[in-house]
Design an enzyme around this catalytic site. Structure first.
Site, PDB file in Angstrom:
ATOM      1  N   ASP A 183     -26.059   2.677   5.969  1.00 15.78           N
ATOM      2  CA  ASP A 183     -25.434   2.161   4.751  1.00 15.78           C
ATOM      3  C   ASP A 183     -25.339   0.637   4.754  1.00 15.78           C
ATOM      4  O   ASP A 183     -24.965   0.033   5.767  1.00 15.78           O
ATOM      5  CB  ASP A 183     -24.030   2.740   4.594  1.00 15.78           C
ATOM      6  CG  ASP A 183     -24.048   4.203   4.197  1.00 15.78           C
ATOM      7  OD1 ASP A 183     -25.108   4.680   3.762  1.00 15.78           O
ATOM      8  OD2 ASP A 183     -23.000   4.871   4.322  1.00 15.78           O
ATOM      9  N   HIS A 229     -27.251   3.203   1.358  1.00 13.56           N
ATOM     10  CA  HIS A 229     -26.298   3.281   0.247  1.00 13.56           C
ATOM     11  C   HIS A 229     -25.754   1.898  -0.057  1.00 13.56           C
ATOM     12  O   HIS A 229     -25.496   1.098   0.851  1.00 13.56           O
ATOM     13  CB  HIS A 229     -25.142   4.218   0.594  1.00 13.56           C
ATOM     14  CG  HIS A 229     -24.022   4.170  -0.402  1.00 13.56           C
ATOM     15  ND1 HIS A 229     -24.155   4.639  -1.689  1.00 13.56           N
ATOM     16  CD2 HIS A 229     -22.768   3.674  -0.313  1.00 13.56           C
ATOM     17  CE1 HIS A 229     -23.029   4.449  -2.343  1.00 13.56           C
ATOM     18  NE2 HIS A 229     -22.171   3.860  -1.540  1.00 13.56           N
ATOM     19  N   LYS A 238       0.839  -1.203   0.000  1.00 12.13           N
ATOM     20  CA  LYS A 238       0.000   0.000   0.000  1.00 12.13           C
ATOM     21  C   LYS A 238       0.870   1.247   0.000  1.00 12.13           C
ATOM     22  O   LYS A 238       0.651   2.177  -0.799  1.00 12.13           O
ATOM     23  CB  LYS A 238      -0.908  -0.002   1.226  1.00 12.13           C
ATOM     24  CG  LYS A 238      -1.724   1.279   1.410  1.00 12.13           C
ATOM     25  CD  LYS A 238      -2.498   1.241   2.723  1.00 12.13           C
ATOM     26  CE  LYS A 238      -3.267   2.520   2.959  1.00 12.13           C
ATOM     27  NZ  LYS A 238      -4.398   2.708   2.030  1.00 12.13           N
ATOM     28  N   ILE A 276     -22.352  10.860   0.084  1.00  9.08           N
ATOM     29  CA  ILE A 276     -22.648   9.576   0.714  1.00  9.08           C
ATOM     30  C   ILE A 276     -22.283   9.579   2.197  1.00  9.08           C
ATOM     31  O   ILE A 276     -22.858   8.837   2.978  1.00  9.08           O
ATOM     32  CB  ILE A 276     -21.914   8.440  -0.033  1.00  9.08           C
ATOM     33  CG1 ILE A 276     -22.312   8.449  -1.502  1.00  9.08           C
ATOM     34  CG2 ILE A 276     -22.235   7.089   0.584  1.00  9.08           C
ATOM     35  CD1 ILE A 276     -23.806   8.421  -1.754  1.00  9.08           C
ATOM     36  N   GLU A 323     -23.986   2.970  -6.434  1.00 10.39           N
ATOM     37  CA  GLU A 323     -22.832   3.176  -7.314  1.00 10.39           C
ATOM     38  C   GLU A 323     -23.255   2.925  -8.753  1.00 10.39           C
ATOM     39  O   GLU A 323     -23.886   1.917  -9.068  1.00 10.39           O
ATOM     40  CB  GLU A 323     -21.710   2.216  -6.908  1.00 10.39           C
ATOM     41  CG  GLU A 323     -20.551   2.147  -7.874  1.00 10.39           C
ATOM     42  CD  GLU A 323     -20.706   1.036  -8.902  1.00 10.39           C
ATOM     43  OE1 GLU A 323     -20.232   1.247 -10.039  1.00 10.39           O
ATOM     44  OE2 GLU A 323     -21.292  -0.004  -8.583  1.00 10.39           O
ATOM     45  N   ARG A 378      -6.620  -0.113  -1.092  1.00  6.75           N
ATOM     46  CA  ARG A 378      -7.617   0.033  -0.036  1.00  6.75           C
ATOM     47  C   ARG A 378      -7.623  -1.245   0.800  1.00  6.75           C
ATOM     48  O   ARG A 378      -8.050  -2.309   0.344  1.00  6.75           O
ATOM     49  CB  ARG A 378      -8.998   0.287  -0.643  1.00  6.75           C
ATOM     50  CG  ARG A 378     -10.163   0.194   0.333  1.00  6.75           C
ATOM     51  CD  ARG A 378     -10.172   1.279   1.363  1.00  6.75           C
ATOM     52  NE  ARG A 378     -11.415   1.267   2.115  1.00  6.75           N
ATOM     53  CZ  ARG A 378     -11.563   1.756   3.331  1.00  6.75           C
ATOM     54  NH1 ARG A 378     -10.533   2.300   3.950  1.00  6.75           N
ATOM     55  NH2 ARG A 378     -12.727   1.717   3.940  1.00  6.75           N
ATOM     56  N   CYS A 385     -19.835   6.998  -3.776  1.00  9.14           N
ATOM     57  CA  CYS A 385     -19.554   6.470  -2.441  1.00  9.14           C
ATOM     58  C   CYS A 385     -18.945   7.601  -1.613  1.00  9.14           C
ATOM     59  O   CYS A 385     -18.913   8.757  -2.047  1.00  9.14           O
ATOM     60  CB  CYS A 385     -18.600   5.271  -2.563  1.00  9.14           C
ATOM     61  SG  CYS A 385     -18.550   4.206  -1.103  1.00  9.14           S
ATOM     62  N   HIS A 400     -13.126   6.623  -6.307  1.00  3.97           N
ATOM     63  CA  HIS A 400     -11.839   5.958  -6.144  1.00  3.97           C
ATOM     64  C   HIS A 400     -10.794   6.477  -7.124  1.00  3.97           C
ATOM     65  O   HIS A 400      -9.651   6.042  -7.095  1.00  3.97           O
ATOM     66  CB  HIS A 400     -12.004   4.444  -6.313  1.00  3.97           C
ATOM     67  CG  HIS A 400     -12.923   3.846  -5.299  1.00  3.97           C
ATOM     68  ND1 HIS A 400     -14.222   3.509  -5.574  1.00  3.97           N
ATOM     69  CD2 HIS A 400     -12.730   3.576  -3.990  1.00  3.97           C
ATOM     70  CE1 HIS A 400     -14.787   3.031  -4.491  1.00  3.97           C
ATOM     71  NE2 HIS A 400     -13.913   3.062  -3.518  1.00  3.97           N
TER      72      HIS A 400
END
Length: 769
Positions: free
Chosen positions: A612, A655, A19, A444, A677, A528, A737, A705
């Site tokens: 959510d 959501h 990451k 969101i 989405e 992520r 999102c 993203h």
């Protein structure tokens, strides 16, 4: 002698090295050479861990910088034309397909502006894969040699590996047709794809590969007969080739029994099946094997963190041996260990009692090898004795049972899960309360988690600043978030979630019944990673969780501020759930805790509450039938238990993201407004599915993203396409999102353009009147 096998190992690094390196490359702080070096170091560490643990069959090509399915798309040249016109380097092309790319022109390069490919759930896991996108013009060819290179890399370390490939049938079946080829059925491309697979298999054989693992995970889905025929065609074609490695076909996450016609008689060396999720399939699968085919039995859980019960697993393996003989049985993980944290040894804060219940990827290597030794007749009595003690200790733990929670859960009724009035009546009461314009705009929930927020939270957690200092800091973040939203012109606001590290972890930390890790990170997609909490015992809420921040945010504005909660199914699915209690009961326990929170928010004057459920589709059983019908019922009911205490004029939102959603399933939640989405779907047929959805809906308009900033004109065009088939009076305008992973400049710009587009359509529809 029985061999041991691992289907795949986590690629993130024990301390999230991947990451850090990947994000540093994206931000220009690391060179491509530095990124590749980190990848090589992680692969070397993983291979050596498995070798030292005594694993007999070690995987290679299970490493990826983003996603293993995307790797296959790049490898086989499944690259839509929109990505190839910019002369990008291979790694930048790869990341552009994964997350989009927007770059201004320079003296040496042209402007780049391209969106990402669609990302969806990997079966019923919390991992997301990048969906292959095929066209009639797709020309399959090898664009590299990653599986070969990584096999040779391990070989240079003195470690023999078995390369892992996604199978041709699954690769096509899990993909979709591109916009220019909507009438294309990807499986029709099989004949064109198979020769390229053979070319790769021959290259692997040429460097010494004796066996490959070909993953065909779709074997656990409901498959049409023509897909059964595709399996027969593909593997018969492979068997007719000379100089290719032996093939073991792997499935996981369920039973292959309904698809036995697809694999019976396949001329391959053997099969792998998941006997953790579906132990009942052993007899049926063993019955279709030829006299020489091996069976890899997945008895060590690749999806959860509980210590393996050696006695239970050994019985399953011994049953397989009784049918096939020891030389034809392999003890294996149920799936890749991608879905588990890397190493329990990195946990220093868990009590010994709790820690003794767990097993992470490194520890699962030990479990696989010990079971293989036991059934091979080796002396592992001490290991089995210690394991039996651990299993008994957990079963008798006082940390698990809470009689008050169990009693309240048992008393749940249908009335508890029913709003006071249907949506049409509720809407009549909500309209004069909120006075929202046509095309109401919102986000969101989360806003950018800046470095300052992360550093300050870390200081508070370590005791370096006081609770009052931390509260003052969070208040300042809320004030800034409210002002930014009002300046942009959003209609329904959020407090921004600056105090929340993760949408599940944040709530789990405030609920009784959970346990937490320091380094239990698991990849969700790309860079992520999530540190999933562990449901250890019965769950309850000791005190309010979001009340202070939400009420403070509402005090700063006359516009409605949403209370933001994570739903019971997502809390369950994005945690490591208990394996000693059914998931319905666990979800109901969580739903009662959330119900208390919803009631407190409403009593404090919060009129919009969003609960959510992005994991709703993820939890759906993979096959149609009684189990799936039951899930539809209890998952929706758990949500309604959480939300049905409120008055008609209180608006409930929810959501969902990165799934193929069923409107009927969402309808059963009875939320007033849902957001979905949509930015990477861009599919008129998908819109049409929701045309008759009775309540209000927001189809996400931009990919959160990606750092890419859509223009106002792009938003106008996208909304216009939606309005061709979706009623304007039901349509909300929002992103895909939460925005926690984005920076403030791109967040403000994207939301500003989004609001400008909403205003454009308000004026346009006002003119019609």
């Amino acid at each position: 002698m029985v061999s041991s096998s691992v289907l795949g190992f986590p690629r993130i690094g024990a301390k999230r090295e991947l990451k850090k390196a990947t994000e540093a490359y994206w931000s220009g702080k690391k060179s491509v050479e530095e990124l590749l070096k980190v990848g090589k170091e992680i692969r070397e560490t993983n291979w050596k861990l498995q070798k030292e643990a005594g694993v007999d069959i070690i995987p290679s090509n299970d490493f990826s910088f983003y996603d293993q399915v995307l790797d296959a798309s790049l490898l086989f040249n499944v690259i839509p034309d929109r990505y190839t016109k910019y002369d990008l380097s291979e790694i930048d092309l790869y990341f552009a397909m994964a997350r989009g790319l927007q770059r201004q022109a320079t003296e040496t390069s042209k402007k780049v502006d391209v969106t990402a490919l669609e990302m969806v759930k990997w079966f019923d896991s919390n991992y997301h894969y990048v969906r292959p996108t095929f066209s009639k013009s797709t020309e399959f060819k090898l664009t590299g040699a990653k599986p070969v290179d990584q096999y040779l890399e391990a070989k240079a370390l003195g470690i023999e590996t078995r390369p892992v490939l996604i199978g041709p049938v699954s690769f096509l079946y899990l993909g979709k047709a591109d916009k220019d080829s909507l009438d294309l059925e990807p499986i029709s491309l099989l004949d064109k794809l198979l020769p390229v697979y053979v070319e790769l298999l021959k290259k692997l054989a040429a460097v010494g590969v004796k066996s490959v693992q070909i993953d065909e995970p779709i074997l656990v889905l409901d498959l049409p007969e023509k897909i059964h025929g595709a399996f027969q065609k593909a593997y018969k074609y492979f068997s007719e080739q000379k100089d290719i490695p032996e093939i073991v076909v792997a499935s996981y996450f369920g039973t292959v029994v309904p698809n036995l016609a697809a694999i019976k008689g396949l001329p391959v060396a053997g099969f792998h099946v998941d006997l953790v999720r579906a132990p009942e399939q052993l007899n049926d699968v063993a019955a279709i094997l030829s006299d020489k085919q091996v069976l890899s039995v997945g008895v060590v859980n690749g999806r959860n963190i509980w210590k393996n019960d050696f006695a239970k697993s050994t019985k399953i393996v011994e049953a397989a041996i009784a049918k096939l003989g020891a030389d034809r049985v392999i003890v294996a993980t149920s799936s890749s260990l991608l879905h588990t944290p890397v190493d329990l040894d990195n946990e220093s804060k868990l009590t010994e009692e709790v820690k003794d219940s767990f097993s992470f990827a490194k520890q699962k290597l030990y479990e696989v090898t010990v079971i293989a030794k036991k059934v091979s007749g080796k002396d592992v009595a001490a290991a089995y004795e210690a394991n039996a003690k651990s299993i008994a200790g957990r079963a008798n733990s006082t940390k698990i049972n809470n009689q008050a929670v169990q009693k309240r859960t048992a008393a749940i009724t249908d009335k508890l899960a029913t709003r006071a009035a249907p949506f049409t009546e509720r809407l009549k009461e909500q309209i004069p309360v909120f006075k929202l314009p046509l095309f109401p705009t919102t986000t969101i929930g989360s806003f950018p988690q800046t470095k300052e927020i992360r550093v300050t939270r870390n200081k508070f957690q370590k005791g370096a600043i006081s609770a009052q200092q931390y509260e003052d800091f969070i208040n300042k973040q809320i004030e800034e978030a409210i002002k930014i939203q009002e300046d942009i012109g959003l209609d329904v606001l959020v407090e921004g979630e600056a105090s929340r590290s993760d949408m599940v972890f944040f709530f789990a930390e405030q609920l009784d019944g959970y346990q937490f890790t320091e380094n239990g990170w698991v990849q969700s997609y790309g860079s992520r990673y999530v540190r999933a909490p562990i449901i250890y015992g019965d769950v309850s809420r000791p005190k309010p969780m979001t009340l202070r921040e939400t009420v403070y945010a509402q005090s700063l504005t006359t516009k409605p501020v949403k209370g933001m909660l994570t739903g019971p199914v997502t809390m369950l699915r994005w945690s490591f759930p208990r394996d000693d209690l059914d998931q319905k009961t666990q979800a109901n326990q969580i739903s009662l805790a959330l119900r208390d929170e919803v009631s407190d928010l409403e009593a404090a004057g919060i009129k919009v509450i969003q609960v959510d459920e992005p994991a709703l589709r993820e939890g759906l059983p993979l096959r149609a039938g009684a189990e799936r019908d039951d899930y539809y019922e209890w998952a929706a009911k758990a949500f309604r238990i959480s939300t049905s205490s409120v008055a008609n004029k209180t608006q409930i939102h929810s959501h969902f993201c990165y799934s193929d959603l069923d409107p009927n399933h969402i309808k059963a939640l009875d939320a007033d407004v849902v957001s979905i989405e949509f930015s990477k779907k861009d599919d008129a047929n998908y819109i049409a599915e929701f045309k008759n959805y009775p309540n209000h809906i927001g189809l996400g308009l931009f990919d959160i993203h990606s750092p890419r900033i859509p223009s106002t004109e792009e938003f106008i065009e996208k909304i216009g396409k939606i309005l061709e088939s979706y009623p304007a009076e039901k349509f909300w305008v929002n992103p895909d999102c939460g925005l926690k992973t984005r920076g403030w400049p791109e967040t403000i710009a994207s939301l500003t353009h989004m609001v400008e587009a909403a205003k454009y359509y308000r004026e346009k529809y006002a003119e019609k009147k």
